[in-house]
Design an enzyme around this catalytic site. Structure first.
Site, PDB file in Angstrom:
ATOM      1  N   ARG A   1       5.394 -12.814   9.875  1.00 19.26           N
ATOM      2  CA  ARG A   1       6.049 -11.558   9.519  1.00 19.26           C
ATOM      3  C   ARG A   1       7.401 -11.469  10.217  1.00 19.26           C
ATOM      4  NH1 ARG A   1       2.783  -7.399   9.580  1.00 19.26           N
ATOM      5  NH2 ARG A   1       4.268  -5.825  10.215  1.00 19.26           N
TER       6      ARG A   1
ATOM      7  N   GLU B   1       0.868  -1.162   0.000  1.00 23.91           N
ATOM      8  CA  GLU B   1       0.000   0.000   0.000  1.00 23.91           C
ATOM      9  C   GLU B   1       0.915   1.225   0.000  1.00 23.91           C
ATOM     10  OE1 GLU B   1      -2.684   0.375   3.337  1.00 23.91           O
ATOM     11  OE2 GLU B   1      -3.421   2.305   2.585  1.00 23.91           O
TER      12      GLU B   1
ATOM     13  N   LYS C   1       4.346   0.573   9.540  1.00 23.84           N
ATOM     14  CA  LYS C   1       4.315   1.876   8.876  1.00 23.84           C
ATOM     15  C   LYS C   1       3.645   2.937   9.743  1.00 23.84           C
ATOM     16  CE  LYS C   1       3.132   0.164   4.817  1.00 23.84           C
ATOM     17  NZ  LYS C   1       2.559   0.063   3.474  1.00 23.84           N
TER      18      LYS C   1
HETATM   19  P1  ATP Z   1       2.859  -2.390   8.125  1.00 24.51           P
HETATM   20  O1  ATP Z   1       2.505  -3.497   9.053  1.00 24.51           O
HETATM   21  O2  ATP Z   1       4.253  -1.911   8.269  1.00 24.51           O
HETATM   22  O3  ATP Z   1       1.871  -1.279   8.131  1.00 24.51           O
HETATM   23  P2  ATP Z   1       1.629  -3.481   5.854  1.00 24.51           P
HETATM   24  O4  ATP Z   1       1.491  -4.947   5.877  1.00 24.51           O
HETATM   25  O5  ATP Z   1       0.431  -2.691   6.176  1.00 24.51           O
HETATM   26  O6  ATP Z   1       2.870  -3.058   6.704  1.00 24.51           O
HETATM   27  P3  ATP Z   1       1.698  -3.340   3.039  1.00 24.51           P
HETATM   28  O7  ATP Z   1       2.128  -2.240   2.168  1.00 24.51           O
HETATM   29  O8  ATP Z   1       0.268  -3.717   3.046  1.00 24.51           O
HETATM   30  O9  ATP Z   1       2.177  -2.979   4.487  1.00 24.51           O
HETATM   31  O10 ATP Z   1       2.610  -4.627   2.810  1.00 24.51           O
HETATM   32  C1  ATP Z   1       2.955  -5.134   1.559  1.00 24.51           C
HETATM   33  C2  ATP Z   1       3.364  -6.554   1.741  1.00 24.51           C
HETATM   34  O11 ATP Z   1       4.469  -6.651   2.630  1.00 24.51           O
HETATM   35  C3  ATP Z   1       2.255  -7.380   2.337  1.00 24.51           C
HETATM   36  O12 ATP Z   1       2.105  -8.556   1.553  1.00 24.51           O
HETATM   37  C4  ATP Z   1       2.707  -7.683   3.721  1.00 24.51           C
HETATM   38  O13 ATP Z   1       2.244  -8.936   4.118  1.00 24.51           O
HETATM   39  C5  ATP Z   1       4.222  -7.637   3.598  1.00 24.51           C
HETATM   40  N1  ATP Z   1       4.819  -7.258   4.881  1.00 24.51           N
HETATM   41  C6  ATP Z   1       4.607  -6.149   5.595  1.00 24.51           C
HETATM   42  N2  ATP Z   1       5.283  -6.170   6.764  1.00 24.51           N
HETATM   43  C7  ATP Z   1       5.958  -7.340   6.782  1.00 24.51           C
HETATM   44  C8  ATP Z   1       6.840  -7.965   7.718  1.00 24.51           C
HETATM   45  N3  ATP Z   1       7.171  -7.386   8.876  1.00 24.51           N
HETATM   46  N4  ATP Z   1       7.359  -9.168   7.392  1.00 24.51           N
HETATM   47  C9  ATP Z   1       7.040  -9.759   6.236  1.00 24.51           C
HETATM   48  N5  ATP Z   1       6.222  -9.232   5.319  1.00 24.51           N
HETATM   49  C10 ATP Z   1       5.673  -8.044   5.575  1.00 24.51           C
HETATM   50 MG    MG Z   2      -1.313  -3.508   5.035  1.00 26.45          MG
END
Ligand code: ATP
Ligand code: MG
Length: 565
Positions: free
Chosen positions: A269, A43, A279
């Site tokens: 994760r 995102e 984020k």
């Molecule tokens: P955050 O938790 O930092 O807000 P998010 O998951 O909301 O991150 P996205 O932009 O939706 O951020 O993530 C894009 C991809 O990265 C998703 O498929 C998510 O599962 C993966 N991702 C995000 N954080 C991690 C993490 N700590 N370890 C592994 N994969 C991750």
């Molecule tokens: Mg997300």
């Protein structure tokens, strides 16, 4: 809580196997999937961090290893928080990590038309309804984990009325929050995600890509799985928080005439000690000014790590060492530093830099004279060549390489002690100069002209080898030393994570001197300052005043941890 499981995970990754790759291999071998298609779906509401690097290495890595394709898709369904700035930064960071997507760059917003049509499809099938319940009341009706929810009074609206209202939502007739479109699934479901989730909300907001075309936007849950289906994703890989969403995604896929049926697989994760990977929190660090920006070298963002001088290869290596598993764990941040050192040590050019300078005067060296000596760029790699270093009467050495009254095992400079100046000469301290407060301001030495290059002429033992820089021609530099941004391994475990910020995470040394060849140091490319650590020039550098970021120190604390276990 520090992971104890990493050694086994490391072994798994080294063998090129993990449970996701096993699944991919099996689906290819069974003929169930002909060609693998994965995607990385960020995102665009912030910069990418280490956790994303794991997801990127996994998705793009699998496509590469199995001869498939990986899409970069922006899940841009929430224009309130998304910006073009982030879209650009994400593309830059994925490329820098070493991955590409060819023509496969997509946006969930490309599918807004299709998603809208599918929403109407659900309405006509009696599987979605427009709900006028105000948000607080709707929340109350949702129930809890232990209590079922209640049906909305609008749940029985006939399809024609729903269709009319939804079309008027789309036409922009209603204000933000007045109504939503919900799926009609089961308000008593044990899975909260199935309690009539919201599919569309009214949001009169400009979108970075679709502009003002839409006053309604699909929720992430409604867009995500269908976007995968549109793109014929074969393996939708995501983190475990989405395991509970899978039944909902499957419900959408079963209820809609989608062109393909993606399967979702979840992994744990990445969590790293002393670090926050969220984020939401990283955004606060930036907007509240706790760091200088998304690319502050203390940030766990890819941009921050790059600015600190961490090579992309080190990040890929780290992610490989961490491995992929379904069990939650926290990786010791020392493991990241270890990967950085292992990557840099064989390749980083060696340089000399004095961070806290103390004047050293070589009394028996002719005044005004100087000579050029050769310094090797890498101790183990003859192909790295040599560079000239200037030796002269006035030199700089490190303040803490001198002690006036040293303890027994202090082998470096003290009155009467002989040391080696690396690639220079052997020098013996004869006296010290002090100011009126008694502080040492300069050392006086004599050098042995027969020890050119730092070689002992008669085999006599010299126990310490020091780095140094000649005063004439030395380059002024600022050096920024970083330590953990948070002062506990599990920031936020007892309240607000920002209360756990380490107030001493940045130390700026302004009076440093470095050898002149560092004037042309490439920004972001780490060199080793001999005996001090790995450092990379910062974009703030000017030719007459370089700025260096410490990438990491020389001591491998992770190796020590490993040796003990
Ligand atoms: P955050 O938790 O930092 O807000 P998010 O998951 O909301 O991150 P996205 O932009 O939706 O951020 O993530 C894009 C991809 O990265 C998703 O498929 C998510 O599962 C993966 N991702 C995000 N954080 C991690 C993490 N700590 N370890 C592994 N994969 C991750
Ligand atoms: Mg997300």
């Amino acid at each position: 809580m520090v992971d104890t499981d990493t050694t086994t995970q490391t072994a798994t990754a080294a063998a090129g196997r993990d449970f996701i790759r096993d699944i991919v291999r099996a689906s290819l071998e069974s003929g169930h999937v002909r060609s693998v298609v994965t995607r990385f779906p960020p995102e665009p509401n912030g910069f990418l961090h280490l956790g994303h690097a794991k997801s990127i290495c996994l998705n793009f890595g699998i496509a590469r290893e199995f001869g498939g394709t990986c899409h970069l898709r922006f899940d841009d369904t929430n224009p309130v928080k998304e910006e073009q700035l982030f879209i650009d930064a994400i593309q830059r960071d994925v490329r820098w990590l070493g991955f590409g997507w060819d023509e496969h760059l997509y946006y969930a917003s490309d599918y807004f038309g299709q998603l809208y049509d599918w929403a109407e499809h659900l309405i006509r099938a009696g599987k979605a309804y427009v709900d006028d319940t105000p948000p607080e009341a709707m929340r109350a009706q949702r129930g809890t984990l232990t209590e079922p929810g209640q049906n909305s009074p609008f749940r029985t609206r006939p399809p024609e009325e729903n269709l009319d209202l939804f079309r008027r939502m789309r036409a922009g007739e209603f204000p933000n929050g007045a109504r939503v479109l919900r799926a009609k699934i089961d308000m008593a479901s044990g899975n909260m995600n199935l309690r009539d989730p919201v599919l569309y909300r009214i949001l009169h907001t400009h979108h970075p890509r679709t502009g003002d075309a839409w006053p309604i936007y699909p929720t992430y849950d409604f867009a995500h799985g269908q976007s995968d289906a549109i793109e014929h994703i074969t393996h939708s890989i995501c983190t475990l928080e989405f395991e509970d969403h899978r039944p909902l995604y499957d419900w959408f896929i079963d209820s809609l005439p989608v062109p393909s049926r993606p399967r979702q697989y979840e992994f744990a994760r990445l969590n790293v000690s002393y670090t926050i990977l969220s984020k939401r929190h990283l955004t606060r660090l930036v907007t509240e000014g706790h760091v200088s920006g998304w690319d502050d070298p203390r940030m766990p963002t890819i941009a921050g790590l790059r600015r600190r001088g961490v090579p992309a290869a080190a990040l890929r290596d780290f992610i490989g060492r961490v491995g992929v598993a379904r069990a939650y764990s926290t990786v010791d941040v020392a493991m990241l530093d270890s990967a950085i050192r292992d990557t840099l040590n064989p390749v980083a050019p060696r340089r000399m830099a004095v961070l806290r300078p103390l004047k050293l005067i070589v009394e028996n060296y002719p005044e005004g004279a100087c000579e050029t000596l050769e310094a090797r760029n890498h101790p183990d790699d003859p192909d790295a060549g040599v560079r000239p270093v200037t030796f002269a009467r006035d030199l700089w050495v490190e303040q803490d390489d001198f002690m006036e009254n040293p303890p027994k095992k202090f082998y470096r400079l003290s009155p009467g002690k002989e040391v080696r100046l690396r690639y220079g000469y052997l020098v013996t301290c004869t006296s010290v100069e002090k100011d009126e407060t008694g502080a040492v301001v300069a050392l006086r030495c004599t050098y042995d002209p027969a020890s050119k290059g730092g070689n002992s002429p008669d085999g006599r033992k010299v126990q310490a080898t020091l780095h140094w820089v000649a005063a004439a021609g030395a380059l002024a530099a600022e050096v920024r030393l970083y330590s953990h941004l948070f002062n506990r391994p599990d920031p936020g475990a007892e309240g607000d994570a920002l209360a756990d910020l380490n107030p001493d995470s940045l130390e700026v040394l302004t009076g440093c001197v470095v050898e002149p060849v560092l004037a042309s140091a490439a920004v972001g490319e780490a060199v080793q300052f001999e005996r001090t650590g790995y450092f990379a020039a910062d974009p703030d550098s000017r030719p007459d005043r370089m700025v260096f970021n410490r990438t990491t120190g020389l001591r491998d604390t992770w190796a020590k941890v490993q040796a003990k276990t």
